[in-house]
Motif scaffolding. Structure first.
Motif, PDB file in Angstrom:
ATOM      1  N   ASP A 182       7.922  -9.725  -9.842  1.00 32.04           N
ATOM      2  CA  ASP A 182       6.557 -10.248 -10.014  1.00 32.04           C
ATOM      3  C   ASP A 182       5.768 -10.128  -8.716  1.00 32.04           C
ATOM      4  OD1 ASP A 182       7.035 -10.828 -12.651  1.00 32.04           O
ATOM      5  OD2 ASP A 182       7.485 -12.952 -12.300  1.00 32.04           O
ATOM      6  N   ALA A 183       6.403 -10.468  -7.598  1.00 30.56           N
ATOM      7  CA  ALA A 183       5.712 -10.380  -6.312  1.00 30.56           C
ATOM      8  C   ALA A 183       5.400  -8.923  -5.964  1.00 30.56           C
ATOM      9  CB  ALA A 183       6.555 -11.017  -5.218  1.00 30.56           C
ATOM     10  N   TYR A 184       6.323  -8.023  -6.284  1.00 32.79           N
ATOM     11  CA  TYR A 184       6.054  -6.595  -6.062  1.00 32.79           C
ATOM     12  C   TYR A 184       4.821  -6.147  -6.837  1.00 32.79           C
ATOM     13  CZ  TYR A 184       6.242  -1.694  -7.441  1.00 32.79           C
ATOM     14  OH  TYR A 184       5.896  -0.393  -7.763  1.00 32.79           O
ATOM     15  N   LEU A 185       4.758  -6.505  -8.111  1.00 30.90           N
ATOM     16  CA  LEU A 185       3.627  -6.096  -8.932  1.00 30.90           C
ATOM     17  C   LEU A 185       2.316  -6.682  -8.415  1.00 30.90           C
ATOM     18  CD1 LEU A 185       5.257  -6.432 -12.466  1.00 30.90           C
ATOM     19  CD2 LEU A 185       4.611  -4.294 -11.327  1.00 30.90           C
ATOM     20  N   GLU A 186       2.357  -7.910  -7.966  1.00 29.79           N
ATOM     21  CA  GLU A 186       1.136  -8.550  -7.494  1.00 29.79           C
ATOM     22  C   GLU A 186       0.608  -7.903  -6.216  1.00 29.79           C
ATOM     23  OE1 GLU A 186      -0.834 -10.783  -8.984  1.00 29.79           O
ATOM     24  OE2 GLU A 186       0.527 -10.406 -10.671  1.00 29.79           O
ATOM     25  N   ARG A 187       1.474  -7.278  -5.444  1.00 30.38           N
ATOM     26  CA  ARG A 187       1.027  -6.620  -4.215  1.00 30.38           C
ATOM     27  C   ARG A 187       0.324  -5.296  -4.485  1.00 30.38           C
ATOM     28  NH1 ARG A 187       6.058  -8.372  -2.168  1.00 30.38           N
ATOM     29  NH2 ARG A 187       6.930  -6.281  -2.432  1.00 30.38           N
ATOM     30  N   LEU A 188       0.524  -4.734  -5.669  1.00 26.99           N
ATOM     31  CA  LEU A 188      -0.110  -3.458  -5.991  1.00 26.99           C
ATOM     32  C   LEU A 188      -1.609  -3.645  -6.209  1.00 26.99           C
ATOM     33  CD1 LEU A 188       2.418  -1.873  -8.534  1.00 26.99           C
ATOM     34  CD2 LEU A 188       2.250  -1.474  -6.069  1.00 26.99           C
ATOM     35  N   ALA A 189      -2.358  -2.578  -5.936  1.00 23.31           N
ATOM     36  CA  ALA A 189      -3.776  -2.598  -6.275  1.00 23.31           C
ATOM     37  C   ALA A 189      -3.923  -2.819  -7.780  1.00 23.31           C
ATOM     38  CB  ALA A 189      -4.431  -1.280  -5.869  1.00 23.31           C
ATOM     39  N   THR A 190      -4.987  -3.492  -8.172  1.00 22.69           N
ATOM     40  CA  THR A 190      -5.162  -3.891  -9.576  1.00 22.69           C
ATOM     41  C   THR A 190      -5.049  -2.705 -10.517  1.00 22.69           C
ATOM     42  OG1 THR A 190      -6.578  -5.730  -8.902  1.00 22.69           O
ATOM     43  CG2 THR A 190      -6.715  -5.026 -11.200  1.00 22.69           C
ATOM     44  N   ALA A 191      -5.707  -1.603 -10.178  1.00 20.28           N
ATOM     45  CA  ALA A 191      -5.694  -0.439 -11.067  1.00 20.28           C
ATOM     46  C   ALA A 191      -4.295   0.140 -11.211  1.00 20.28           C
ATOM     47  CB  ALA A 191      -6.657   0.627 -10.547  1.00 20.28           C
ATOM     48  N   ARG A 219      11.803  11.991  -1.843  1.00 19.88           N
ATOM     49  CA  ARG A 219      10.773  12.885  -1.343  1.00 19.88           C
ATOM     50  C   ARG A 219       9.918  13.438  -2.484  1.00 19.88           C
ATOM     51  NH1 ARG A 219      15.624  15.793   1.893  1.00 19.88           N
ATOM     52  NH2 ARG A 219      16.560  15.415  -0.138  1.00 19.88           N
ATOM     53  N   GLY A 220       8.774  13.998  -2.095  1.00 14.97           N
ATOM     54  CA  GLY A 220       7.901  14.640  -3.064  1.00 14.97           C
ATOM     55  C   GLY A 220       6.908  13.687  -3.703  1.00 14.97           C
ATOM     56  N   ASN A 221       5.750  14.232  -4.090  1.00  9.67           N
ATOM     57  CA  ASN A 221       4.730  13.464  -4.820  1.00  9.67           C
ATOM     58  C   ASN A 221       4.357  12.188  -4.071  1.00  9.67           C
ATOM     59  OD1 ASN A 221       2.917  12.970  -6.843  1.00  9.67           O
ATOM     60  ND2 ASN A 221       4.438  12.823  -8.479  1.00  9.67           N
ATOM     61  N   LEU A 222       4.033  12.333  -2.787  1.00 11.23           N
ATOM     62  CA  LEU A 222       3.824  11.164  -1.925  1.00 11.23           C
ATOM     63  C   LEU A 222       2.653  10.307  -2.398  1.00 11.23           C
ATOM     64  CD1 LEU A 222       4.348  12.624   1.661  1.00 11.23           C
ATOM     65  CD2 LEU A 222       6.039  11.750   0.050  1.00 11.23           C
ATOM     66  N   GLU A 223       1.577  10.927  -2.829  1.00  9.62           N
ATOM     67  CA  GLU A 223       0.407  10.155  -3.238  1.00  9.62           C
ATOM     68  C   GLU A 223       0.738   9.246  -4.408  1.00  9.62           C
ATOM     69  OE1 GLU A 223      -4.213  10.867  -4.782  1.00  9.62           O
ATOM     70  OE2 GLU A 223      -2.977  12.565  -4.137  1.00  9.62           O
ATOM     71  N   PHE A 224       1.472   9.763  -5.377  1.00 11.68           N
ATOM     72  CA  PHE A 224       1.891   8.972  -6.537  1.00 11.68           C
ATOM     73  C   PHE A 224       2.736   7.779  -6.097  1.00 11.68           C
ATOM     74  CE2 PHE A 224       5.478   8.349  -9.534  1.00 11.68           C
ATOM     75  CZ  PHE A 224       4.777   7.793 -10.597  1.00 11.68           C
ATOM     76  N   LYS A 225       3.682   8.011  -5.197  1.00 10.21           N
ATOM     77  CA  LYS A 225       4.587   6.951  -4.772  1.00 10.21           C
ATOM     78  C   LYS A 225       3.868   5.907  -3.913  1.00 10.21           C
ATOM     79  CE  LYS A 225       8.495  10.038  -5.263  1.00 10.21           C
ATOM     80  NZ  LYS A 225       9.528  10.875  -4.616  1.00 10.21           N
ATOM     81  N   GLN A 226       2.904   6.340  -3.124  1.00  8.12           N
ATOM     82  CA  GLN A 226       2.135   5.378  -2.346  1.00  8.12           C
ATOM     83  C   GLN A 226       1.308   4.470  -3.246  1.00  8.12           C
ATOM     84  OE1 GLN A 226       0.843   8.600   0.655  1.00  8.12           O
ATOM     85  NE2 GLN A 226       0.677   6.720   1.828  1.00  8.12           N
ATOM     86  N   ARG A 227       0.809   5.010  -4.359  1.00 12.28           N
ATOM     87  CA  ARG A 227       0.069   4.172  -5.302  1.00 12.28           C
ATOM     88  C   ARG A 227       0.961   3.081  -5.877  1.00 12.28           C
ATOM     89  NH1 ARG A 227      -2.146   9.187  -7.331  1.00 12.28           N
ATOM     90  NH2 ARG A 227      -0.879   8.986  -9.216  1.00 12.28           N
ATOM     91  N   LEU A 228       2.264   3.346  -5.908  1.00 13.27           N
ATOM     92  CA  LEU A 228       3.221   2.364  -6.417  1.00 13.27           C
ATOM     93  C   LEU A 228       3.761   1.457  -5.316  1.00 13.27           C
ATOM     94  CD1 LEU A 228       5.214   4.539  -8.979  1.00 13.27           C
ATOM     95  CD2 LEU A 228       3.448   2.847  -9.458  1.00 13.27           C
ATOM     96  N   GLY A 229       3.132   1.485  -4.155  1.00 16.47           N
ATOM     97  CA  GLY A 229       3.493   0.549  -3.104  1.00 16.47           C
ATOM     98  C   GLY A 229       4.549   1.031  -2.137  1.00 16.47           C
ATOM     99  N   PHE A 230       4.957   2.287  -2.239  1.00 13.66           N
ATOM    100  CA  PHE A 230       5.988   2.824  -1.353  1.00 13.66           C
ATOM    101  C   PHE A 230       5.349   3.372  -0.076  1.00 13.66           C
ATOM    102  CE2 PHE A 230       8.137   2.489  -5.301  1.00 13.66           C
ATOM    103  CZ  PHE A 230       9.490   2.422  -5.034  1.00 13.66           C
TER     104      PHE A 230
END
Length: 342
Positions: A153-162, A292-303
């Motif tokens: 739950d805390a992980y999800l809350e840290r993500l941007a709303t979108a 590795r790979g698809n860095l933009e996608f993974k950063q959107r997920l908080g990585f």
């Protein structure tokens, strides 16, 4: 929270084990003409002589370049290991031990007649900073890590709303479409491994490149303690899968496979990631390494991306400048490809 100074090198510990290195050699994804097990402060690190590494060739493809090497190359240890065992040497001795290990590797690689020695996937730190000056320093990639200490739950809350909304929505749609989550150990994973191996080949087939993983290599790695095959299944077969290693409180999502025909109808990858992170949080994992790979996608997920550097020492007589120029261009182009120039 992830920061540049908190990179989670604990996530690389599995690659500094005898069991992982033995399994990798046994699977022969990049057949070694010769290999030797060195010791770095008591840690094993395999030096291998390789004529063709599919993943290195993949990086050359990312850079839009023809093959760099004109002959076999020595790797310490392998580009397939997300983290070098040298990253695991305790800080007070890391610089000295890394320098001594590389010096020993250079002597052995020269005896093998290698074109070069590539010291793979060093993270920013003392091991990287104090090595003998290389002929080239190439950032091949970045691995993406999530500090997971306070639950799903805390992980999800840290993500941007979108991004949080998208992850939850696609997970829900996948479940409604009939996807189910499975976490298989070595015995159970063997039954679906051929189907998973086919999924790992789909990206290569889509891009006209050699496949990165063979079924024998994946099967050999199932024997490493802590290895699991995580999958989102549809009608009894994987629609997406992740060969993972769980070691010292870190879940490493190492090799992925996706059925691209289901990507936009069943959202199996989003479903699988949501379930895998949730299960890791429930087990008390402190880190998730998404690889590795698809860095933009993974950063959107908080990585958080952690750069992986490879010092290269040219060994072929009279060809040092030749290889240094090729590798400098490879570094520049990969930086552009990753969206991380410099």
């Amino acid at each position: 929270m992830n920061t540049v100074t908190d990179p989670g090198t604990v996530c690389g510990r599995v690659f500094a084990t005898e069991s992982w290195q033995d399994a990798w050699l046994a699977g022969q994804a990049e057949p070694a003409a010769a290999h030797v097990r060195l010791r770095a402060g008591g840690l094993p690190v395999t030096l291998q002589l390789v004529a063709h590494s599919p993943l290195w060739r993949g990086y050359e493809g990312d850079a839009g370049l023809p093959p760099v090497w004109d002959g076999p190359v020595a790797y310490l240890s392998t580009v397939y290991a997300v983290s070098s065992p040298l990253n695991q040497v305790p800080a007070p001795e890391a610089a000295r031990v890394a320098a001594e290990t590389v010096a020993e590797a250079l002597e052995t690689a020269q005896g093998w007649g290698a074109e070069a020695l590539v010291v793979t996937n060093l993270e920013p730190g003392p091991a990287l900073g104090e090595l003998p000056p290389p002929d080239a320093l190439v950032r091949l990639d970045a691995t993406c890590r999530l500090r997971l200490t306070d639950g799903m739950d805390a992980y999800l809350e840290r993500l941007a709303t979108a991004h949080r909304g998208r992850l939850r929505r696609y997970h829900r749609r996948g479940a409604q479409a009939g996807l189910t989550y499975h976490d298989r150990d070595v015995t159970e994973a063997g039954q679906v491994l051929p189907a998973f191996a086919r999924l790992t080949r789909q990206p290569a087939e889509r891009h006209g490149t050699p496949p990165l993983y063979s079924e024998p290599a994946l099967r050999a790695l199932l024997e490493v303690p802590g290895t699991r095959l995580l999958s989102a299944d549809l009608d009894g077969r994987p629609a997406a899968g992740l060969l993972s290693f769980e070691h010292d409180g870190c879940l490493i999502l190492w090799a992925a496979g996706i059925d691209y025909t289901l990507l936009k109808t069943h959202f199996p990858y989003y479903f699988l990631i949501y379930e895998a992170i949730g299960a890791a949080a429930a087990r008390g994992c402190r880190w998730v390494d998404f690889g590795r790979g698809n860095l933009e996608f993974k950063q959107r997920l908080g990585f958080h991306p952690v750069d992986l550097w490879s010092p290269v020492y040219a060994l072929a007589p009279g060809r040092r400048a030749h290889y240094a120029d090729r590798l400098a261009e490879m570094h520049r182009r990969i930086g552009d490809f990753l969206g991380r120039p410099g």
